[in-house]
Design a protein around this motif. Structure first.
Motif, PDB file in Angstrom:
ATOM      1  N   LEU A  18       0.829  -1.211   0.000  1.00 33.99           N
ATOM      2  CA  LEU A  18       0.000   0.000   0.000  1.00 33.99           C
ATOM      3  C   LEU A  18       0.864   1.262   0.000  1.00 33.99           C
ATOM      4  O   LEU A  18       0.569   2.224  -0.716  1.00 33.99           O
ATOM      5  N   GLU A  19       1.923   1.247   0.788  1.00 33.97           N
ATOM      6  CA  GLU A  19       2.816   2.414   0.838  1.00 33.97           C
ATOM      7  C   GLU A  19       3.509   2.642  -0.504  1.00 33.97           C
ATOM      8  O   GLU A  19       3.642   3.789  -0.947  1.00 33.97           O
ATOM      9  N   ASN A  20       3.938   1.569  -1.158  1.00 27.73           N
ATOM     10  CA  ASN A  20       4.572   1.695  -2.477  1.00 27.73           C
ATOM     11  C   ASN A  20       3.594   2.239  -3.511  1.00 27.73           C
ATOM     12  O   ASN A  20       3.946   3.091  -4.332  1.00 27.73           O
ATOM     13  N   THR A  21       2.375   1.735  -3.479  1.00 25.39           N
ATOM     14  CA  THR A  21       1.348   2.219  -4.405  1.00 25.39           C
ATOM     15  C   THR A  21       1.076   3.693  -4.179  1.00 25.39           C
ATOM     16  O   THR A  21       0.942   4.470  -5.135  1.00 25.39           O
ATOM     17  N   LEU A  22       1.022   4.084  -2.934  1.00 27.50           N
ATOM     18  CA  LEU A  22       0.798   5.484  -2.580  1.00 27.50           C
ATOM     19  C   LEU A  22       1.907   6.369  -3.147  1.00 27.50           C
ATOM     20  O   LEU A  22       1.632   7.427  -3.733  1.00 27.50           O
ATOM     21  N   GLU A  23       3.138   5.931  -3.031  1.00 23.18           N
ATOM     22  CA  GLU A  23       4.270   6.691  -3.573  1.00 23.18           C
ATOM     23  C   GLU A  23       4.168   6.853  -5.088  1.00 23.18           C
ATOM     24  O   GLU A  23       4.429   7.925  -5.623  1.00 23.18           O
ATOM     25  N   VAL A  24       3.778   5.792  -5.775  1.00 23.32           N
ATOM     26  CA  VAL A  24       3.646   5.848  -7.232  1.00 23.32           C
ATOM     27  C   VAL A  24       2.542   6.826  -7.627  1.00 23.32           C
ATOM     28  O   VAL A  24       2.724   7.654  -8.530  1.00 23.32           O
TER      29      VAL A  24
END
Length: 82
Positions: A18-24
């Motif tokens: 979820l955190e990686n998706t948020l960054e993208v």
């Protein structure tokens, strides 16, 4: 924000994903060619992901899943009333 979407994201994805998706998504928003309509959709996605992360944090701190989701929505609704 949609609580069923938040619950689905929280239950079916780990925090890191979820955190990686948020960054993208945040990075995508920074590009100058992103339209207002795209920004609105991405904003909704970001708010749901952030909600899922917050609910997961409450669960990690020992709160039952149902209470975490309900407390999160109460927090959101109270912030809207202000």
């Amino acid at each position: 924000m949609k609580l069923p979407v938040i619950r689905h994201l929280q239950k079916n994805n780990d925090k890191e994903k979820l955190e990686n998706t948020l960054e993208v998504l945040e990075s995508f928003c920074d590009h100058r060619s992103v339209s207002e309509e795209e920004m609105d959709v991405i904003g909704e996605l970001i708010s749901n992901i952030c909600g899922a992360l917050e609910v997961q944090n409450m669960i990690d701190e020992g709160m039952p899943e149902r209470d975490a989701a309900n407390n999160f929505m109460k927090k959101v609704l109270s912030s809207i009333d202000k």
